[in-house]
Design a protein around this motif. Structure first.
Motif, PDB file in Angstrom:
ATOM      1  N   ASN A 259      56.872 -10.187  20.267  1.00 40.01           N
ATOM      2  CA  ASN A 259      58.025 -11.120  19.792  1.00 40.01           C
ATOM      3  C   ASN A 259      58.282 -12.160  20.635  1.00 40.01           C
ATOM      4  O   ASN A 259      59.357 -12.091  21.547  1.00 40.01           O
ATOM      5  N   GLU A 260      57.416 -13.151  20.503  1.00 46.41           N
ATOM      6  CA  GLU A 260      57.539 -14.374  21.594  1.00 46.41           C
ATOM      7  C   GLU A 260      58.805 -15.165  21.463  1.00 46.41           C
ATOM      8  O   GLU A 260      59.278 -15.209  20.254  1.00 46.41           O
ATOM      9  N   VAL A 261      59.365 -15.433  22.646  1.00 41.98           N
ATOM     10  CA  VAL A 261      60.636 -16.110  22.541  1.00 41.98           C
ATOM     11  C   VAL A 261      60.532 -17.445  21.736  1.00 41.98           C
ATOM     12  O   VAL A 261      61.779 -18.025  21.188  1.00 41.98           O
ATOM     13  N   GLY A 344      45.382 -25.324  27.984  1.00 40.65           N
ATOM     14  CA  GLY A 344      46.066 -24.473  27.612  1.00 40.65           C
ATOM     15  C   GLY A 344      45.041 -23.254  27.490  1.00 40.65           C
ATOM     16  O   GLY A 344      43.873 -23.313  27.223  1.00 40.65           O
ATOM     17  N   GLU A 345      45.588 -21.845  27.342  1.00 40.21           N
ATOM     18  CA  GLU A 345      44.589 -20.853  27.421  1.00 40.21           C
ATOM     19  C   GLU A 345      43.997 -20.377  26.197  1.00 40.21           C
ATOM     20  O   GLU A 345      44.889 -20.555  24.950  1.00 40.21           O
ATOM     21  N   LEU A 346      42.695 -20.025  26.137  1.00 42.90           N
ATOM     22  CA  LEU A 346      42.045 -19.565  24.921  1.00 42.90           C
ATOM     23  C   LEU A 346      41.762 -18.052  25.312  1.00 42.90           C
ATOM     24  O   LEU A 346      41.849 -17.084  24.118  1.00 42.90           O
ATOM     25  N   GLU A 347      41.350 -17.780  26.273  1.00 44.77           N
ATOM     26  CA  GLU A 347      40.984 -16.418  26.621  1.00 44.77           C
ATOM     27  C   GLU A 347      41.043 -16.072  28.018  1.00 44.77           C
ATOM     28  O   GLU A 347      40.890 -16.749  28.691  1.00 44.77           O
TER      29      GLU A 347
HETATM   30  P1  ATP Z   1      50.074 -16.395  27.252  1.00 44.44           P
HETATM   31  O1  ATP Z   1      49.990 -16.725  28.660  1.00 44.44           O
HETATM   32  O2  ATP Z   1      49.583 -17.661  26.598  1.00 44.44           O
HETATM   33  O3  ATP Z   1      51.328 -15.939  26.584  1.00 44.44           O
HETATM   34  P2  ATP Z   1      48.415 -14.255  27.820  1.00 44.44           P
HETATM   35  O4  ATP Z   1      47.769 -14.372  28.768  1.00 44.44           O
HETATM   36  O5  ATP Z   1      49.503 -13.018  27.547  1.00 44.44           O
HETATM   37  O6  ATP Z   1      48.842 -15.376  26.930  1.00 44.44           O
HETATM   38  P3  ATP Z   1      46.478 -11.955  26.675  1.00 44.44           P
HETATM   39  O7  ATP Z   1      47.587 -10.836  26.899  1.00 44.44           O
HETATM   40  O8  ATP Z   1      45.627 -12.104  28.027  1.00 44.44           O
HETATM   41  O9  ATP Z   1      47.363 -13.370  26.595  1.00 44.44           O
HETATM   42  O10 ATP Z   1      45.905 -12.232  25.481  1.00 44.44           O
HETATM   43  C1  ATP Z   1      44.526 -12.614  25.198  1.00 44.44           C
HETATM   44  C2  ATP Z   1      44.434 -13.708  24.374  1.00 44.44           C
HETATM   45  O11 ATP Z   1      45.335 -13.297  23.158  1.00 44.44           O
HETATM   46  C3  ATP Z   1      45.020 -15.044  24.772  1.00 44.44           C
HETATM   47  O12 ATP Z   1      44.217 -15.670  25.344  1.00 44.44           O
HETATM   48  C4  ATP Z   1      45.402 -15.778  23.498  1.00 44.44           C
HETATM   49  O13 ATP Z   1      44.139 -16.415  23.055  1.00 44.44           O
HETATM   50  C5  ATP Z   1      45.620 -14.733  22.503  1.00 44.44           C
HETATM   51  N1  ATP Z   1      47.224 -14.484  22.420  1.00 44.44           N
HETATM   52  C6  ATP Z   1      48.009 -14.113  23.394  1.00 44.44           C
HETATM   53  N2  ATP Z   1      49.396 -14.300  22.835  1.00 44.44           N
HETATM   54  C7  ATP Z   1      49.154 -15.017  21.758  1.00 44.44           C
HETATM   55  C8  ATP Z   1      50.178 -15.320  20.564  1.00 44.44           C
HETATM   56  N3  ATP Z   1      51.453 -15.270  20.928  1.00 44.44           N
HETATM   57  N4  ATP Z   1      49.587 -16.040  19.862  1.00 44.44           N
HETATM   58  C9  ATP Z   1      48.534 -16.324  19.514  1.00 44.44           C
HETATM   59  N5  ATP Z   1      47.478 -15.853  20.356  1.00 44.44           N
HETATM   60  C10 ATP Z   1      48.018 -15.272  21.474  1.00 44.44           C
END
Ligand code: ATP
Length: 525
Positions: A259-261, A344-347
């Motif tokens: 539930n992303e804000v 930005g994060e991918l993995e």
């Molecule tokens: P962020 O910091 O962007 O919220 P996170 O570090 O919480 O991500 P992880 O829990 O490590 O993310 O999840 C692994 C992967 O799942 C992330 O690298 C991303 O590619 C994907 N991911 C995480 N949250 C989302 C989201 N809300 N929508 C799409 N992809 C996501």
């Protein structure tokens, strides 16, 4: 003179193409949509499945060669989205899975604290004086500076006008880095008055539901926020029923819900998304070696998608940034159009130690220790052959990978009727070949349909007999189809067809009975 209309940004062009060409639609659009939810259309689902299959191929069916020269062992899993809620207590999600949030007391809006960027508003007045109009916040992202300028310009107009001194990107400070005294002076992104933002506080990101007929506390359950925990729950069954030996991995692809804000940047951060995660179980003494191995392997995998190496980078987490379960984490990041010049994060590749198995052992009472026969036979001591494995976890987003392919593939080209084309690697292109009769008569449709029937068994093809052939090529460019085959008047005379290649737009005549091997070779499939 009226201002020229602003050019849409690259991201706006991608989002609009995705809608127009059936890649991604806003979910429940006829009801006004639902923020953070998306539907993958007929072409989007093909693209997404191609990425998923490539990951599965490279993880489960043909995993990489390990440091000892032999292929590593990884098995697949498809676990339930809803698990016993104790799972999320053990994993730490019930207690701590929250992003710090900021509420605006004036507008009642809620923001992720790390997404609020702040800078001092400065205006140069007509007499050359520079006035400071306070601290102003905007949401991070590609529009941050433009939003900032717009807001301060409005403030300037109300107080006598002047020219806004726009800060550099680097001068935008995250709200979380300000001390409380400064936070209390900030103007919220949608507020009229400064000082209405609260201190950052925790907010749980898990979606809740109830299992069974009675909706009380005892029936409460959660939609999984990550696929990883399902793997830890099945670790024991897999060890007991499969012939796996540590080190080995368990891989899973599936939906996760948070539930992303502030869901935003198209499908980058959504509330329902798909993950591709692998948990690598290894001996604690070898964890560091495997962490480095998987970091390297995963980076190579992203390059195998056709992503330019200069648009990828590794970023090690600092100790203060590490999640509660992690000993070390490195992110693979991509230069998205909306994060540029930042990445930005991918993995994320995390060294989780034995955190998860320890916690699940403690909360469930199940014995999760591993008995390492090989080490025992080598005469190692009991603490070396009876242990809780350490875990290295490469966790990536499938839907984020789709976004990367869309951003990477989008290639403006003014020389084409479509003004752009999607440069997908053939492996990922939703449609590999368009098959067109030049006109819908003179025996051309029959030959084209026969070719289509033969080819569609080998790879995804589209038969299209409508509109002028130029329009058909343009549509194929927009959806990234690597080849088009056209059957024309000459085909009946000499049994040849025209093959058009997407990137060069070059056309070649190929004999009808050689088209299939010709395409197979060029598609590399
Ligand atoms: P962020 O910091 O962007 O919220 P996170 O570090 O919480 O991500 P992880 O829990 O490590 O993310 O999840 C692994 C992967 O799942 C992330 O690298 C991303 O590619 C994907 N991911 C995480 N949250 C989302 C989201 N809300 N929508 C799409 N992809 C996501």
């Amino acid at each position: 003179m009226a201002d020229a209309p602003a050019q849409p940004s690259v991201m706006e062009q991608i989002v609009s193409l995705c809608k127009r060409r059936g890649f991604v639609y806003p979910a429940s659009e006829i009801y006004g949509g639902l923020n953070g939810f998306w539907d993958y259309g007929p072409l989007g689902v093909l693209l997404k499945n191609n990425v998923r299959d490539w990951w599965w191929q490279n993880m489960v069916l043909a995993p990489p060669i390990g440091p000892d020269g032999h292929p590593v062992e990884i098995v697949g899993l498809d676990s339930s989205i809803i698990q016993n809620p104790k799972t999320w207590v053990a994993s730490g999600h019930v207690g701590g899975f929250s992003d710090p949030m900021v509420d605006d007391r004036e507008t009642k809006q809620r923001y992720r604290a790390d997404h609020l960027m702040v800078a001092a508003a400065k205006v140069k007045r007509k007499d050359g004086r520079v006035d400071e109009l306070g601290l102003v916040s905007v949401l991070s992202g590609d529009n941050a500076l433009a939003d900032f300028e717009k807001r301060v310009d409005k403030m300037a107009r109300r107080t006598g006008g002047g020219q806004v001194l726009v800060p550099e990107h680097a001068e935008l400070t995250p709200y979380t880095k300000l001390d409380r005294a400064a936070q209390e002076k900030v103007l919220g992104p949608d507020a009229a008055q400064p000082g209405t933002l609260t201190e950052p506080r925790a907010f749980n990101l898990m979606f809740q539901t109830y299992v069974g007929a009675i909706q009380d506390e005892s029936a409460k359950a959660y939609l999984r926020p990550e696929t990883a925990q399902g793997i830890f729950l099945e670790y024991k069954n897999i060890v007991d029923t499969m012939r796996v030996k540590v080190p080995f991995g368990v891989a899973q692809v599936g939906k996760s819900f948070r539930n992303e804000v502030t869901p935003r940047n198209f499908i980058f951060r959504s509330r329902e998304f798909e993950q591709m995660e692998m948990e690598w179980f290894c001996h604690p003494d070898d964890a560091r070696k495997w962490y480095e191995f998987w970091t390297n392997e995963r980076m190579n995998w992203w390059k195998s998608l056709g992503v330019k190496p200069e648009k990828l980078r590794l970023r090690e987490h600092e100790t203060a940034e590490l999640a509660h379960y992690s000993k070390m984490t490195v992110d693979i990041e991509y230069l998205y159009p909306f994060t540029a010049p930042d990445f930005g994060e991918l993995e994320g590749i995390a060294h989780r130690g034995n955190f998860d198995l320890t916690e699940h052992q403690k909360h469930s009472g199940a014995k999760l220790e591993y008995f390492d026969q090989d080490r025992k036979e080598k005469g190692e001591s009991e603490d070396k052959f009876r242990y809780l494995p350490n875990v290295i976890e490469p966790a990536s987003g499938l839907t984020r990978a789709v976004l990367v392919l869309l951003c990477e593939g989008f290639t403006p080209d003014e020389s084409r009727p479509s003004k752009m084309f999607m440069r997908f690697e053939p492996r990922f292109a939703p449609i590999k070949c368009g098959i067109f009769p030049l006109v819908n008569k003179d025996g051309m449709p029959e030959i084209a349909e026969k070719l289509y029937m033969d080819m569609r068994r080998q790879f995804t093809c589209e038969f299209d007999a409508k509109a002028a052939v130029g329009r058909r090529y343009a549509r194929m460019d927009e959806i990234g189809t690597p080849f088009c085959v056209t059957i024309d008047g000459q085909t009946r005379e000499d049994q040849t067809v025209t093959v058009r290649e997407r990137d060069t737009m070059k056309q070649e005549r190929v004999s009808l009975d050689k088209v299939l091997p010709y395409l197979r070779e060029r598609l590399g499939l």
